[in-house]
Enzyme design. Structure first.
Site, short mmCIF file in Angstrom:
data_model
loop_
_atom_site.label_atom_id
_atom_site.label_comp_id
_atom_site.label_asym_id
_atom_site.label_seq_id
_atom_site.Cartn_x
_atom_site.Cartn_y
_atom_site.Cartn_z
CG HIS A 195 -9.69 1.17 -0.03
ND1 HIS A 195 -10.73 0.23 0.00
CD2 HIS A 195 -10.36 2.26 -0.85
CE1 HIS A 195 -11.59 0.34 -0.59
NE2 HIS A 195 -11.37 1.51 -1.16
CG ASP A 233 -8.16 -5.79 -1.30
OD1 ASP A 233 -9.22 -6.35 -1.17
OD2 ASP A 233 -8.16 -4.46 -0.96
CG ASP A 234 -11.22 -9.33 -2.61
OD1 ASP A 234 -11.17 -8.73 -1.12
OD2 ASP A 234 -11.44 -8.56 -3.37
CE LYS A 282 -7.38 -1.12 -2.09
NZ LYS A 282 -8.27 -2.38 -2.64
CB CYS A 313 -11.47 -3.30 0.88
SG CYS A 313 -9.91 -2.62 0.54
#
Length: 323
Positions: free
Chosen positions: A133, A41-42, A131, A83
């Protein structure tokens, strides 16, 4: 704080030959590929050494192994880089206006078709760990062990097949551990899909305690755009709220400890950060931005270092398992 997304594995999925579900389910596992999908993520390309960034910010040997043994994407776009929406795109293969997940805060409609469900129907065992989300519970997975919401970096609560559980440890390490465990205990008569999805290196970039001071407090060269005022650019650039000057919080800066640390973890945290935080009280303006930049780079790249180690552990497991 850019958001390049590395989803090359999904392109591989799209390239799989079209095989009727009934026939695919009858084929031997060896004739169908196992699929491991690493999700970060990122994660910026500058933080992956395979991309050859001129500043050599970090060595990532295990990510580089994927590039060497597979493919490195140098010209790639994503349908949605935010995200939650990016996750919905990957699950469905559809743009956000078609899958219904427009922004963080949306709720994923799990009843719609996903590539995971198609693989499951074709005889694959499926798992997602880390994750998620997407708010709603995962569908199409034999096993899911996910972080609620954004998740925590330390001692995270998680949801395992619908059951609330609490773990002690660093989240990247735990996701790695659970992924390795699942591979070892899988049904070896079936091919599998494993989605191993890391929180890191998402904000607030909290490194593993073993990686505090990982590079000897190296001073990183300042980018030319560190003090860019976005003059002459559009409204979005002027009105954005993603700068070190305006948006960097005390938690981002580690002036406030990450919540949820055990007393032992907090002691180790304070031993590293408190002496290095002493000077910031006297800083302002550009000097404060410079300090924040160095803190950001150390912590961000430290979280990536743990992800690379986690990927190495899973790749080693696959090799040891003969797959």
């Amino acid at each position: 704080m850019n958001r390049p997304a590395l989803v090359a594995s999904f392109l591989f999925l799209l390239a799989l030959p079209s095989v009727p579900v009934a026939r695919a389910a009858e084929e031997k596992p060896a004739s169908r590929p196992n699929i491991v999908f690493f999700f970060c993520d990122d994660l910026a390309t500058q933080a992956i050494s395979a991309y050859g960034h001129e500043l050599k910010l970090l060595e990532t040997p295990h990510m580089d192994r994927l590039a060497k043994e597979g493919m490195l994407f140098e010209r790639c776009v994503v349908p949605n880089s935010i995200c939650g929406p990016s996750r919905a795109v990957i699950q469905t293969g559809k743009y956000s206006h078609l899958n219904g997940f427009y922004h963080n805060g949306s709720r994923f409609d799990g009843s719609q078709q996903t590539f995971v469900k198609l693989l499951h129907e074709a005889g694959y065992q499926t798992a997602v760990i880390g994750k998620w989300h997407l708010v709603s519970d995962p569908q199409g997975y034999d096993h899911w062990h996910i972080l609620p919401g954004q998740g925590a970096y330390y001692n995270p609560p998680m949801i395992r097949d619908g059951e609330q559980v609490k773990h002690t440890g660093y989240t990247t390490d735990l996701i790695s551990e659970f992924s390795v465990e699942w591979v070892k205990k899988r049904d070896k008569t079936k091919p599998f899909l494993l989605m191993t999805q890391h929180k890191a290196p998402h904000r607030e970039w909290a490194p593993a305690l073993r990686h505090l001071g990982w590079n000897g407090d190296r001073e990183f060269p300042e980018p030319k755009t560190l003090f860019d005022d976005y003059s002459g650019r559009g409204i979005a650039e002027l009105e954005q709220d993603m700068t070190l000057a305006k948006t960097f919080t005390e938690r981002d800066a580690k002036l406030t400890p990450t919540p949820g640390l055990t007393p032992e973890q907090l002691a180790q945290w304070n031993a590293y950060y408190e002496p290095r935080n002493a000077a910031v009280a006297d800083l302002s303006g550009k000097d404060l931005v410079r300090w924040r930049y160095q803190r950001y780079m150390h912590d961000y790249l430290g979280t990536v270092k743990a992800v690379d180690e986690a990927m190495g552990a899973l790749l080693d497991t696959l090799e040891a398992e003969g797959i």
